[in-house]
Scaffold this active site. Structure first.
Site, short mmCIF file in Angstrom:
data_model
loop_
_atom_site.label_atom_id
_atom_site.label_comp_id
_atom_site.label_asym_id
_atom_site.label_seq_id
_atom_site.Cartn_x
_atom_site.Cartn_y
_atom_site.Cartn_z
N ARG A 18 9.82 15.01 -10.84
CA ARG A 18 11.22 15.42 -11.04
C ARG A 18 11.66 15.51 -12.50
O ARG A 18 12.73 16.01 -12.81
CB ARG A 18 12.14 14.50 -10.25
CG ARG A 18 12.16 14.88 -8.77
CD ARG A 18 12.97 13.91 -7.96
NE ARG A 18 12.32 12.61 -7.89
CZ ARG A 18 12.85 11.53 -7.35
NH1 ARG A 18 14.08 11.58 -6.87
NH2 ARG A 18 12.20 10.40 -7.30
N GLY A 83 1.23 3.09 -2.21
CA GLY A 83 2.35 2.17 -2.13
C GLY A 83 2.34 1.11 -3.23
O GLY A 83 1.33 0.91 -3.91
#
Ligand code: UD1
Ligand code: CA
Length: 454
Positions: A18, A83
Protein backbone atom coordinates in the site's frame (compact mmCIF):
# COMPACT_ATOMS: atom_id res chain seq x y z
CA UNK A 1 15.98 -4.87 36.10
CA UNK A 2 18.77 -3.65 33.86
CA UNK A 3 20.58 -6.88 34.72
CA UNK A 4 17.91 -8.87 32.89
CA UNK A 5 19.06 -9.96 29.45
CA UNK A 6 16.84 -8.99 26.55
CA UNK A 7 16.20 -9.87 22.92
CA UNK A 8 14.26 -7.41 20.76
CA UNK A 9 12.55 -9.00 17.79
CA UNK A 10 11.45 -6.54 15.11
CA UNK A 11 9.06 -7.92 12.51
CA UNK A 12 9.55 -6.44 9.07
CA UNK A 13 8.48 -9.26 6.78
CA UNK A 14 5.45 -9.62 4.58
CA UNK A 15 4.83 -5.93 4.12
CA UNK A 16 1.88 -5.02 1.95
CA UNK A 17 2.06 -2.91 -1.17
CA UNK A 18 0.00 0.00 0.00
CA UNK A 19 2.97 2.36 0.11
CA UNK A 20 3.05 2.03 -3.73
CA UNK A 21 6.80 2.16 -3.58
CA UNK A 22 9.91 0.43 -4.85
CA UNK A 23 11.24 0.95 -1.35
CA UNK A 24 10.29 -1.55 1.40
CA UNK A 25 7.79 -0.07 3.84
CA UNK A 26 10.02 -0.11 6.93
CA UNK A 27 12.66 1.94 5.10
CA UNK A 28 10.32 4.86 4.57
CA UNK A 29 11.37 7.68 6.83
CA UNK A 30 9.98 9.78 9.63
CA UNK A 31 12.09 12.86 10.43
CA UNK A 32 14.77 11.59 8.08
CA UNK A 33 15.19 8.23 9.81
CA UNK A 34 13.75 4.92 8.59
CA UNK A 35 10.79 3.56 10.53
CA UNK A 36 12.70 0.42 11.43
CA UNK A 37 15.56 2.54 12.80
CA UNK A 38 13.09 4.44 14.99
CA UNK A 39 11.86 1.14 16.39
CA UNK A 40 15.43 -0.09 16.95
CA UNK A 41 16.25 3.17 18.70
CA UNK A 42 13.33 2.80 21.10
CA UNK A 43 14.34 -0.80 21.78
CA UNK A 44 17.88 0.30 22.56
CA UNK A 45 16.65 3.02 24.90
CA UNK A 46 14.60 0.38 26.73
CA UNK A 47 17.70 -1.77 27.20
CA UNK A 48 16.49 -4.02 24.39
CA UNK A 49 19.80 -5.86 24.19
CA UNK A 50 20.35 -8.00 21.12
CA UNK A 51 18.17 -7.27 18.12
CA UNK A 52 16.69 -9.84 15.75
CA UNK A 53 15.19 -8.45 12.57
CA UNK A 54 12.76 -10.69 10.71
CA UNK A 55 12.64 -9.85 7.01
CA UNK A 56 10.81 -11.36 4.07
CA UNK A 57 12.28 -13.27 1.19
CA UNK A 58 14.81 -11.14 -0.71
CA UNK A 59 14.60 -7.83 1.15
CA UNK A 60 18.14 -6.87 0.14
CA UNK A 61 17.53 -3.19 0.84
CA UNK A 62 16.30 -3.92 4.35
CA UNK A 63 19.33 -6.11 5.07
CA UNK A 64 21.65 -3.40 3.84
CA UNK A 65 19.94 -0.71 5.93
CA UNK A 66 19.95 -3.02 8.95
CA UNK A 67 23.74 -3.09 8.87
CA UNK A 68 23.73 0.59 9.78
CA UNK A 69 21.54 0.15 12.85
CA UNK A 70 23.03 0.28 16.34
CA UNK A 71 23.39 -2.42 17.49
CA UNK A 72 23.51 -4.22 14.15
CA UNK A 73 20.70 -6.78 14.23
CA UNK A 74 20.90 -10.46 13.50
CA UNK A 75 18.78 -11.03 10.39
CA UNK A 76 16.25 -13.85 10.13
CA UNK A 77 14.23 -14.64 7.04
CA UNK A 78 10.57 -15.57 7.12
CA UNK A 79 10.29 -17.28 3.74
CA UNK A 80 6.48 -17.45 3.72
CA UNK A 81 4.07 -14.98 5.28
CA UNK A 82 2.23 -17.33 7.62
CA UNK A 83 1.43 -14.92 10.43
CA UNK A 84 2.99 -12.97 13.28
CA UNK A 85 3.75 -16.00 15.49
CA UNK A 86 5.39 -17.72 12.53
CA UNK A 87 7.41 -14.55 11.91
CA UNK A 88 8.62 -14.44 15.50
CA UNK A 89 9.61 -18.11 15.26
CA UNK A 90 11.83 -17.28 12.30
CA UNK A 91 14.13 -15.98 15.03
CA UNK A 92 13.95 -19.31 16.88
CA UNK A 93 17.72 -19.67 17.05
CA UNK A 94 17.98 -16.35 18.89
CA UNK A 95 15.02 -17.05 21.19
CA UNK A 96 16.58 -20.39 22.11
CA UNK A 97 19.57 -18.58 23.60
CA UNK A 98 17.45 -18.17 26.75
CA UNK A 99 17.07 -14.47 27.35
CA UNK A 100 15.19 -13.21 30.39
CA UNK A 101 13.00 -10.85 28.34
CA UNK A 102 11.82 -10.97 24.76
CA UNK A 103 10.29 -7.88 23.20
CA UNK A 104 8.31 -8.23 19.98
CA UNK A 105 7.83 -5.07 17.93
CA UNK A 106 6.56 -4.24 14.46
CA UNK A 107 8.90 -2.41 12.10
CA UNK A 108 6.17 -0.06 10.95
CA UNK A 109 5.37 1.68 14.25
CA UNK A 110 7.89 4.53 14.15
CA UNK A 111 6.50 6.51 17.08
CA UNK A 112 7.12 3.85 19.68
CA UNK A 113 9.20 5.07 22.61
CA UNK A 114 11.19 3.38 25.33
CA UNK A 115 8.64 3.99 28.07
CA UNK A 116 5.95 1.38 27.21
CA UNK A 117 8.71 -1.14 26.45
CA UNK A 118 10.29 -0.52 29.84
CA UNK A 119 6.89 -0.77 31.54
CA UNK A 120 6.32 -4.14 29.84
CA UNK A 121 9.75 -5.40 30.88
CA UNK A 122 9.00 -4.29 34.43
CA UNK A 123 5.94 -6.59 34.40
CA UNK A 124 8.09 -9.51 33.22
CA UNK A 125 10.49 -8.80 36.04
CA UNK A 126 7.48 -8.94 38.36
CA UNK A 127 6.66 -12.47 37.21
CA UNK A 128 4.39 -12.06 34.17
CA UNK A 129 4.89 -14.56 31.35
CA UNK A 130 3.25 -12.41 28.66
CA UNK A 131 2.68 -8.65 28.58
CA UNK A 132 0.54 -7.04 25.91
CA UNK A 133 0.76 -3.31 25.30
CA UNK A 134 -2.81 -2.19 24.67
CA UNK A 135 -4.27 1.10 23.51
CA UNK A 136 -7.65 2.68 22.88
CA UNK A 137 -7.97 3.76 19.24
CA UNK A 138 -10.77 6.09 18.18
CA UNK A 139 -11.89 3.35 15.82
CA UNK A 140 -10.99 -0.19 16.97
CA UNK A 141 -11.95 -1.83 13.65
CA UNK A 142 -9.09 -3.95 12.32
CA UNK A 143 -7.28 -4.38 15.63
CA UNK A 144 -7.11 -7.36 17.94
CA UNK A 145 -9.41 -6.85 20.96
CA UNK A 146 -8.17 -7.50 24.47
CA UNK A 147 -10.57 -9.87 26.19
CA UNK A 148 -10.51 -9.49 29.96
CA UNK A 149 -12.23 -11.62 32.60
CA UNK A 150 -12.43 -10.29 36.14
CA UNK A 151 -9.71 -7.78 35.39
CA UNK A 152 -7.40 -10.40 33.86
CA UNK A 153 -6.32 -10.56 30.23
CA UNK A 154 -7.38 -13.98 28.97
CA UNK A 155 -7.30 -13.70 25.17
CA UNK A 156 -6.81 -11.45 22.16
CA UNK A 157 -9.44 -11.78 19.47
CA UNK A 158 -8.43 -10.66 16.00
CA UNK A 159 -10.97 -8.44 14.28
CA UNK A 160 -11.84 -11.05 11.66
CA UNK A 161 -12.49 -13.69 14.33
CA UNK A 162 -14.34 -11.48 16.80
CA UNK A 163 -18.03 -11.86 17.69
CA UNK A 164 -20.33 -8.82 17.53
CA UNK A 165 -20.05 -8.30 21.28
CA UNK A 166 -16.26 -8.68 21.21
CA UNK A 167 -16.08 -6.11 18.42
CA UNK A 168 -17.53 -3.55 20.83
CA UNK A 169 -14.41 -3.73 23.01
CA UNK A 170 -12.36 -0.54 22.70
CA UNK A 171 -9.17 -1.79 24.35
CA UNK A 172 -6.95 -3.15 21.54
CA UNK A 173 -3.62 -4.80 20.93
CA UNK A 174 -1.01 -2.20 20.02
CA UNK A 175 1.25 -4.86 18.55
CA UNK A 176 3.95 -4.70 21.20
CA UNK A 177 4.47 -7.74 23.33
CA UNK A 178 6.91 -8.76 26.00
CA UNK A 179 7.36 -12.47 26.62
CA UNK A 180 9.31 -14.20 29.32
CA UNK A 181 12.27 -15.89 27.66
CA UNK A 182 11.80 -19.08 29.64
CA UNK A 183 8.25 -19.58 28.29
CA UNK A 184 8.56 -18.05 24.83
CA UNK A 185 9.34 -21.08 22.68
CA UNK A 186 6.84 -23.36 24.39
CA UNK A 187 4.07 -20.76 23.97
CA UNK A 188 4.93 -19.94 20.35
CA UNK A 189 5.17 -23.59 19.36
CA UNK A 190 1.68 -24.17 20.71
CA UNK A 191 0.10 -21.63 18.36
CA UNK A 192 -2.07 -23.11 15.61
CA UNK A 193 -3.59 -21.57 12.51
CA UNK A 194 -7.29 -22.41 12.83
CA UNK A 195 -8.69 -18.92 12.42
CA UNK A 196 -10.28 -16.61 9.86
CA UNK A 197 -6.98 -15.82 8.15
CA UNK A 198 -5.44 -19.29 8.43
CA UNK A 199 -2.39 -17.62 10.01
CA UNK A 200 -0.30 -18.37 13.06
CA UNK A 201 -1.28 -15.46 15.32
CA UNK A 202 1.21 -14.22 17.88
CA UNK A 203 -1.78 -12.96 19.82
CA UNK A 204 -2.87 -16.55 20.52
CA UNK A 205 -0.10 -16.96 23.08
CA UNK A 206 -2.26 -14.97 25.50
CA UNK A 207 -4.96 -17.64 25.62
CA UNK A 208 -2.37 -20.42 25.69
CA UNK A 209 -0.47 -18.85 28.58
CA UNK A 210 -3.67 -18.21 30.50
CA UNK A 211 -4.76 -21.85 30.04
CA UNK A 212 -1.42 -22.94 31.45
CA UNK A 213 -1.97 -20.84 34.54
CA UNK A 214 0.74 -18.34 33.61
CA UNK A 215 0.43 -14.67 34.45
CA UNK A 216 -0.71 -12.53 31.50
CA UNK A 217 -0.87 -8.75 31.81
CA UNK A 218 -2.06 -5.83 29.69
CA UNK A 219 -0.49 -2.39 29.95
CA UNK A 220 -1.69 0.72 28.17
CA UNK A 221 0.09 3.10 25.81
CA UNK A 222 -1.17 6.13 23.89
CA UNK A 223 -2.74 5.52 20.49
CA UNK A 224 -0.12 7.81 18.94
CA UNK A 225 2.80 5.78 20.22
CA UNK A 226 1.65 2.54 18.59
CA UNK A 227 0.45 4.07 15.33
CA UNK A 228 1.12 1.55 12.57
CA UNK A 229 1.92 2.89 9.11
CA UNK A 230 0.38 1.25 6.05
CA UNK A 231 0.35 4.02 3.45
CA UNK A 232 1.88 7.40 2.76
CA UNK A 233 -1.01 9.31 4.27
CA UNK A 234 -0.38 7.54 7.58
CA UNK A 235 3.33 8.16 7.13
CA UNK A 236 2.63 11.89 6.92
CA UNK A 237 0.43 11.61 10.03
CA UNK A 238 3.29 9.99 11.93
CA UNK A 239 5.63 12.72 10.69
CA UNK A 240 3.23 15.41 11.92
CA UNK A 241 2.97 13.81 15.36
CA UNK A 242 6.73 13.36 15.60
CA UNK A 243 7.34 16.98 14.60
CA UNK A 244 4.77 18.27 17.08
CA UNK A 245 6.50 16.43 19.92
CA UNK A 246 9.98 17.55 18.86
CA UNK A 247 8.98 21.20 18.52
CA UNK A 248 7.44 21.16 21.96
CA UNK A 249 10.56 19.53 23.38
CA UNK A 250 12.70 22.22 21.70
CA UNK A 251 10.55 25.04 23.10
CA UNK A 252 10.52 23.55 26.59
CA UNK A 253 14.30 23.33 26.44
CA UNK A 254 14.56 27.08 25.76
CA UNK A 255 14.36 27.47 22.00
CA UNK A 256 12.02 30.14 20.63
CA UNK A 257 9.95 29.01 17.66
CA UNK A 258 7.78 31.87 16.45
CA UNK A 259 5.61 29.67 14.23
CA UNK A 260 6.42 26.16 15.46
CA UNK A 261 4.18 24.39 12.96
CA UNK A 262 6.36 25.68 10.11
CA UNK A 263 9.68 24.44 11.49
CA UNK A 264 10.81 20.95 10.46
CA UNK A 265 13.35 19.06 12.56
CA UNK A 266 15.30 15.90 11.79
CA UNK A 267 15.64 12.94 14.13
CA UNK A 268 19.11 14.12 15.18
CA UNK A 269 18.78 17.93 15.19
CA UNK A 270 20.53 19.54 18.13
CA UNK A 271 19.62 23.09 19.08
CA UNK A 272 20.66 25.02 22.17
CA UNK A 273 18.67 27.30 24.48
CA UNK A 274 18.04 30.93 23.60
CA UNK A 275 18.24 30.16 19.93
CA UNK A 276 15.50 31.73 17.85
CA UNK A 277 14.02 30.06 14.81
CA UNK A 278 11.84 32.20 12.56
CA UNK A 279 9.05 30.68 10.44
CA UNK A 280 9.60 28.18 7.63
CA UNK A 281 12.93 26.64 8.48
CA UNK A 282 14.03 23.14 7.46
CA UNK A 283 16.58 21.15 9.43
CA UNK A 284 17.87 18.16 7.47
CA UNK A 285 19.97 15.45 9.11
CA UNK A 286 23.20 16.17 10.97
CA UNK A 287 22.55 19.70 12.22
CA UNK A 288 24.05 21.06 15.43
CA UNK A 289 22.94 24.54 16.49
CA UNK A 290 24.52 25.99 19.64
CA UNK A 291 22.78 28.36 22.04
CA UNK A 292 21.92 31.95 21.19
CA UNK A 293 21.78 31.42 17.44
CA UNK A 294 19.27 33.17 15.21
CA UNK A 295 17.91 31.31 12.21
CA UNK A 296 15.92 33.72 10.07
CA UNK A 297 12.94 32.69 7.97
CA UNK A 298 13.08 30.30 5.01
CA UNK A 299 16.48 28.78 5.70
CA UNK A 300 17.40 25.23 4.66
CA UNK A 301 20.07 23.61 6.82
CA UNK A 302 21.61 20.13 6.71
CA UNK A 303 24.84 18.59 7.94
CA UNK A 304 25.93 21.93 9.36
CA UNK A 305 27.09 23.26 12.70
CA UNK A 306 26.39 26.78 13.89
CA UNK A 307 28.11 28.29 16.94
CA UNK A 308 26.82 30.70 19.57
CA UNK A 309 25.75 34.13 18.43
CA UNK A 310 25.82 33.27 14.74
CA UNK A 311 23.04 34.33 12.36
CA UNK A 312 21.67 32.44 9.40
CA UNK A 313 19.31 33.67 6.69
CA UNK A 314 16.73 34.72 5.80
CA UNK A 315 16.75 32.44 2.74
CA UNK A 316 20.12 30.86 3.48
CA UNK A 317 21.19 27.35 2.58
CA UNK A 318 23.75 25.55 4.71
CA UNK A 319 24.83 22.29 3.15
CA UNK A 320 26.84 19.41 4.65
CA UNK A 321 30.16 20.47 6.09
CA UNK A 322 29.17 24.09 6.66
CA UNK A 323 30.60 25.27 9.96
CA UNK A 324 29.74 28.71 11.26
CA UNK A 325 31.86 29.81 14.17
CA UNK A 326 30.83 32.28 16.87
CA UNK A 327 29.01 35.37 15.63
CA UNK A 328 29.51 34.48 11.99
CA UNK A 329 26.77 35.63 9.61
CA UNK A 330 25.44 33.97 6.50
CA UNK A 331 22.67 36.08 5.03
CA UNK A 332 20.05 36.06 2.33
CA UNK A 333 20.43 33.93 -0.78
CA UNK A 334 23.78 32.54 0.30
CA UNK A 335 24.86 28.91 0.04
CA UNK A 336 27.66 27.47 2.14
CA UNK A 337 28.99 23.94 1.59
CA UNK A 338 31.95 22.16 3.24
CA UNK A 339 33.38 25.44 4.45
CA UNK A 340 34.29 27.08 7.72
CA UNK A 341 33.09 30.62 8.27
CA UNK A 342 35.27 31.69 11.15
CA UNK A 343 34.44 33.89 14.09
CA UNK A 344 32.63 37.09 13.16
CA UNK A 345 33.05 36.64 9.40
CA UNK A 346 30.19 37.89 7.22
CA UNK A 347 28.80 36.31 4.11
CA UNK A 348 25.74 38.44 3.75
CA UNK A 349 24.26 38.46 0.27
CA UNK A 350 23.88 36.29 -2.83
CA UNK A 351 27.04 34.27 -2.40
CA UNK A 352 28.33 30.73 -2.86
CA UNK A 353 31.07 29.54 -0.54
CA UNK A 354 32.09 25.92 -1.14
CA UNK A 355 35.25 24.00 -0.16
CA UNK A 356 36.64 27.01 1.61
CA UNK A 357 37.76 28.72 4.76
CA UNK A 358 36.56 32.25 5.42
CA UNK A 359 38.94 33.67 8.02
CA UNK A 360 37.81 35.39 11.19
CA UNK A 361 36.25 38.80 10.62
CA UNK A 362 36.48 38.59 6.82
CA UNK A 363 33.80 40.35 4.80
CA UNK A 364 32.51 38.65 1.68
CA UNK A 365 30.77 41.07 -0.68
CA UNK A 366 27.49 40.42 -2.44
CA UNK A 367 27.64 38.01 -5.34
CA UNK A 368 30.99 36.45 -4.48
CA UNK A 369 31.49 32.95 -5.83
CA UNK A 370 34.14 30.41 -4.91
CA UNK A 371 34.68 28.58 -8.20
CA UNK A 372 35.45 25.25 -6.57
CA UNK A 373 34.68 22.81 -9.38
CA UNK A 374 36.38 22.40 -12.75
CA UNK A 375 34.08 19.67 -13.97
CA UNK A 376 36.31 16.94 -12.53
CA UNK A 377 37.59 17.79 -9.06
CA UNK A 378 36.82 20.12 -6.17
CA UNK A 379 39.39 22.72 -5.11
CA UNK A 380 39.92 24.75 -1.98
CA UNK A 381 39.71 28.50 -1.45
CA UNK A 382 41.49 29.87 1.60
CA UNK A 383 40.45 33.36 2.64
CA UNK A 384 42.56 34.91 5.39
CA UNK A 385 41.33 36.64 8.51
CA UNK A 386 40.05 40.17 7.99
CA UNK A 387 40.09 39.88 4.19
CA UNK A 388 37.69 42.04 2.19
CA UNK A 389 36.23 40.55 -0.96
CA UNK A 390 34.58 43.16 -3.20
CA UNK A 391 31.16 42.39 -4.60
CA UNK A 392 30.72 40.16 -7.61
CA UNK A 393 34.13 38.54 -7.39
CA UNK A 394 34.97 35.04 -8.58
CA UNK A 395 37.64 33.25 -6.58
CA UNK A 396 38.95 30.48 -8.85
CA UNK A 397 40.15 27.60 -6.66
CA UNK A 398 42.68 26.47 -5.68
CA UNK A 399 43.56 29.94 -4.46
CA UNK A 400 44.82 31.49 -1.23
CA UNK A 401 44.13 35.05 -0.09
CA UNK A 402 46.28 36.18 2.81
CA UNK A 403 45.09 37.86 6.00
CA UNK A 404 43.77 41.35 5.32
CA UNK A 405 43.86 40.90 1.54
CA UNK A 406 41.65 43.33 -0.35
CA UNK A 407 39.95 42.21 -3.55
CA UNK A 408 38.50 44.81 -5.92
CA UNK A 409 34.86 44.36 -6.90
CA UNK A 410 34.18 42.33 -9.99
CA UNK A 411 37.52 40.56 -9.89
CA UNK A 412 38.25 37.12 -11.21
CA UNK A 413 41.02 35.95 -8.90
CA UNK A 414 43.13 33.10 -10.25
CA UNK A 415 46.44 33.75 -8.49
CA UNK A 416 47.20 33.80 -4.78
CA UNK A 417 47.08 37.20 -3.09
CA UNK A 418 49.46 38.08 -0.26
CA UNK A 419 48.24 39.37 3.07
CA UNK A 420 47.27 43.06 3.07
CA UNK A 421 47.73 43.27 -0.73
CA UNK A 422 45.14 44.84 -3.02
CA UNK A 423 44.25 42.75 -6.07
CA UNK A 424 42.37 43.77 -9.20
CA UNK A 425 41.33 40.94 -11.45
CA UNK A 426 39.43 43.03 -13.99
CA UNK A 427 40.01 45.68 -16.65
CA UNK A 428 40.53 49.13 -15.13
CA UNK A 429 37.84 51.71 -15.80
CA UNK A 430 38.33 54.22 -18.65
CA UNK A 431 36.27 57.48 -18.70
CA UNK A 432 36.04 59.67 -21.84
CA UNK A 433 34.68 63.17 -21.13
CA UNK A 434 31.68 64.21 -23.31
CA UNK A 435 31.60 60.88 -25.12
CA UNK A 436 28.22 59.99 -23.62
CA UNK A 437 26.52 63.05 -25.02
CA UNK A 438 28.10 62.50 -28.42
CA UNK A 439 26.87 58.91 -28.56
CA UNK A 440 23.35 59.88 -27.55
CA UNK A 441 23.12 62.52 -30.30
CA UNK A 442 24.46 60.15 -32.92
CA UNK A 443 21.95 57.43 -32.04
CA UNK A 444 19.05 59.94 -31.92
CA UNK A 445 19.94 61.25 -35.42
CA UNK A 446 20.10 57.74 -36.83
CA UNK A 447 16.70 56.89 -35.36
CA UNK A 448 15.13 60.08 -36.79
CA UNK A 449 16.54 59.37 -40.26
CA UNK A 450 15.12 55.85 -40.18
CA UNK A 451 11.66 57.11 -39.20
CA UNK A 452 11.61 59.69 -42.01
CA UNK A 453 12.63 57.10 -44.59
CA UNK A 454 10.12 54.50 -43.41
C1 UD1 B 1 -1.61 -7.17 14.34
C2 UD1 B 1 -2.12 -7.95 15.55
C3 UD1 B 1 -3.32 -7.21 16.11
C4 UD1 B 1 -2.97 -5.79 16.49
C5 UD1 B 1 -2.35 -5.08 15.29
C6 UD1 B 1 -1.77 -3.76 15.75
C7 UD1 B 1 -1.62 -10.31 15.20
C8 UD1 B 1 -2.16 -11.62 14.77
N1 UD1 B 1 -2.45 -9.28 15.14
O1 UD1 B 1 -2.65 -7.22 13.36
O2 UD1 B 1 -3.79 -7.89 17.28
O3 UD1 B 1 -4.09 -5.10 16.95
O4 UD1 B 1 -1.28 -5.84 14.72
O5 UD1 B 1 -1.37 -3.00 14.65
O6 UD1 B 1 -0.48 -10.23 15.60
N2 UD1 B 1 4.34 -9.84 9.85
C9 UD1 B 1 5.38 -10.65 9.46
N3 UD1 B 1 5.11 -11.87 8.95
C10 UD1 B 1 3.85 -12.34 8.86
C11 UD1 B 1 2.79 -11.52 9.25
C12 UD1 B 1 3.06 -10.27 9.74
O7 UD1 B 1 6.54 -10.26 9.54
O8 UD1 B 1 3.70 -13.48 8.43
C13 UD1 B 1 4.65 -8.50 10.38
C14 UD1 B 1 4.15 -7.40 9.46
O9 UD1 B 1 5.18 -7.00 8.58
C15 UD1 B 1 3.79 -6.30 10.43
C16 UD1 B 1 3.41 -7.04 11.70
O10 UD1 B 1 3.94 -8.33 11.59
O11 UD1 B 1 4.92 -5.50 10.74
C17 UD1 B 1 1.90 -7.10 11.91
O12 UD1 B 1 1.29 -7.82 10.88
P1 UD1 B 1 -0.09 -7.35 10.26
O13 UD1 B 1 -0.48 -8.32 9.22
O14 UD1 B 1 -0.05 -5.92 9.90
O15 UD1 B 1 -1.03 -7.58 11.52
P2 UD1 B 1 -2.42 -6.89 11.79
O16 UD1 B 1 -3.49 -7.63 11.08
O17 UD1 B 1 -2.34 -5.43 11.62
CA1 CA C 1 -0.91 -3.92 10.66
Amino acid sequence: MTQRSCLSIILAAGEGTRMKSARPKVLHEVAGLSMVAHVAKAAKAAGGGDVALVVGHGAEDVRKAAGRLDPAPEIFVQEERLGTAHAVLAARAAIARSYDDILVMFGDTPLIEAEPLLAARQKLAGGAAVVVVGFRPTNPAGYGRLIEKSGKLVAIREDKDASESEKKIGFCNGGLMAISGSHALALLDAVGNRNAKGEFYLTDIVEIADARGLDVVATEASAESVLGINNRAELAEAEAIWQRHRRREAMLSGVTLIAPETVHFSHDTEIGPDSLVEPNVWFGPGVKIASGVTIHAFSHIEGASVATGAEVGPFARLRPGAELQEKAKVGNFCEVKKAVVEKGAKVNHLTYIGDARVGAGANIGAGTITCNYDGFGKHFTDIGAGAFIGSNSSLVAPVTLGDGAYIASGSVITDDVDGDALAFGRARQKTIPGKGKELRERFAAAAAAKKKAG
